[in-house]
Write a protein that holds these residues in place. Sequence first.
Motif, mmCIF file in Angstrom:
data_model
loop_
_atom_site.group_PDB
_atom_site.id
_atom_site.type_symbol
_atom_site.label_atom_id
_atom_site.label_comp_id
_atom_site.label_asym_id
_atom_site.label_seq_id
_atom_site.Cartn_x
_atom_site.Cartn_y
_atom_site.Cartn_z
ATOM 1 N N ASP A 68 93.096 38.029 18.110
ATOM 2 C CA ASP A 68 93.318 36.972 17.129
ATOM 3 C C ASP A 68 94.794 36.643 16.947
ATOM 4 O OD1 ASP A 68 90.547 37.069 16.629
ATOM 5 O OD2 ASP A 68 90.842 38.732 15.235
ATOM 6 N N GLY A 69 95.640 37.354 17.663
ATOM 7 C CA GLY A 69 97.054 37.044 17.566
ATOM 8 C C GLY A 69 97.919 38.278 17.405
ATOM 9 N N THR A 70 99.198 38.037 17.283
ATOM 10 C CA THR A 70 100.197 39.081 17.171
ATOM 11 C C THR A 70 99.983 39.965 15.945
ATOM 12 O OG1 THR A 70 101.814 37.672 18.263
ATOM 13 C CG2 THR A 70 102.669 39.473 16.917
ATOM 14 N N LEU A 71 100.223 41.261 16.138
ATOM 15 C CA LEU A 71 100.157 42.187 15.014
ATOM 16 C C LEU A 71 101.305 43.184 15.093
ATOM 17 C CD1 LEU A 71 96.334 43.093 14.775
ATOM 18 C CD2 LEU A 71 97.659 41.720 13.167
ATOM 19 N N ARG A 72 101.724 43.637 13.948
ATOM 20 C CA ARG A 72 102.740 44.678 13.913
ATOM 21 C C ARG A 72 102.076 46.035 14.089
ATOM 22 N NH1 ARG A 72 106.186 43.758 8.659
ATOM 23 N NH2 ARG A 72 107.029 45.722 9.476
ATOM 24 N N PHE A 73 102.912 47.015 14.406
ATOM 25 C CA PHE A 73 102.393 48.367 14.636
ATOM 26 C C PHE A 73 101.549 48.856 13.463
ATOM 27 C CE2 PHE A 73 102.541 52.973 14.575
ATOM 28 C CZ PHE A 73 102.272 53.306 15.893
ATOM 29 N N SER A 74 102.091 48.723 12.277
ATOM 30 C CA SER A 74 101.392 49.253 11.106
ATOM 31 C C SER A 74 100.113 48.470 10.807
ATOM 32 C CB SER A 74 102.312 49.233 9.890
ATOM 33 O OG SER A 74 102.897 47.956 9.754
ATOM 34 N N GLU A 75 100.121 47.200 11.153
ATOM 35 C CA GLU A 75 98.917 46.400 10.956
ATOM 36 C C GLU A 75 97.812 46.876 11.895
ATOM 37 O OE1 GLU A 75 100.802 42.106 9.611
ATOM 38 O OE2 GLU A 75 100.700 42.595 11.735
ATOM 39 N N LEU A 76 98.178 47.125 13.132
ATOM 40 C CA LEU A 76 97.220 47.657 14.099
ATOM 41 C C LEU A 76 96.658 48.983 13.612
ATOM 42 C CD1 LEU A 76 98.909 46.939 17.550
ATOM 43 C CD2 LEU A 76 96.591 46.305 16.906
ATOM 44 N N ARG A 77 97.564 49.809 13.137
ATOM 45 C CA ARG A 77 97.164 51.137 12.695
ATOM 46 C C ARG A 77 96.161 51.078 11.554
ATOM 47 N NH1 ARG A 77 97.405 56.184 11.975
ATOM 48 N NH2 ARG A 77 98.815 57.476 10.733
ATOM 49 N N ARG A 78 96.392 50.188 10.626
ATOM 50 C CA ARG A 78 95.490 50.077 9.495
ATOM 51 C C ARG A 78 94.166 49.434 9.907
ATOM 52 N NH1 ARG A 78 98.419 46.757 5.397
ATOM 53 N NH2 ARG A 78 99.984 46.741 7.053
#
Lengths: 132, 132
Positions: A43-53
Amino acid sequence: METIEVLDPFTGYDIFKLACPSRRVLDRIADRWTALVLFALQDGTLRFSELRRRIEGVSQKMLTQTLRGLERDGLVTRQVFATVPVTVEYSLTPLGASLSSTIQGIRTWAYTHIDEMDAARDAYDSGAGAKA
Amino acid sequence: METIEVLDPFTGYDIFKLACPSRRVLDRIADRWTALVLFALQDGTLRFSELRRRIEGVSQKMLTQTLRGLERDGLVTRQVFATVPVTVEYSLTPLGASLSSTIQGIRTWAYTHIDEMDAARDAYDSGAGAKA
DNA sequence: CTGTATCCAGTTGGATACTG
DNA sequence: CAGTATCCAACTGGATACAG
């Protein structure tokens, strides 16, 4: 002792040989997290912490390791921003996007067939399987 | 601390949750041999020893274990013939055939994109990666 | 032929602590 | 925030031996 050969009519590869490219691709996806990361980035770009959560159950170590592998194989790009603290964004490359949509079929299959799989498993466990 | 939820618009599942059916399906396929066995049986019934010879690199133990798992989940059927010595034949169930053709896409993807993956890997290893 | 059982080395992966 | 490094428990999977 004859050897069984099963050559793909188009590519000439034999998927069942150790050296077949499919093996390498299969090995790359065949872990607990890779497919999930590919899905998450669809769905698009994600930050590391967003991926983790978002991906329930990944440890930091495994997420980092998975992302490095995907980056190495050209499936994911990593962008670092010199903010304080640092920000890192991950996105799919075109190659990664194409693989992601390929394995997307598994996700769909899961939703439509999981009941059959569960039923079969229950039947097996209470019958031919463990006779306890 | 907000929770990220990504619900499938049709099924209401969140693939990123531990309890999502996709996880179970992913976990079932995500080993070195399952996909290969499914592929091997696509062309029809095979005996244990035929499977073993066809799939280069499987040990007997792993093949047995993989087949048991597939049987348990209703993806493969096992037929024993009381010959001497005993003969055992494995075939895909309709469910197994549908999963097999679903993941068939990965095989096709591998053939068409492996060069890009290899190139990316080489570039990574001689650049941003190991600076040795 | 088609397994089962056991042993054991190697890998995977989580927890924890620490860094720029 | 986004890692890296280390320790260690658990699991994976091969080799071997044996059985119906």
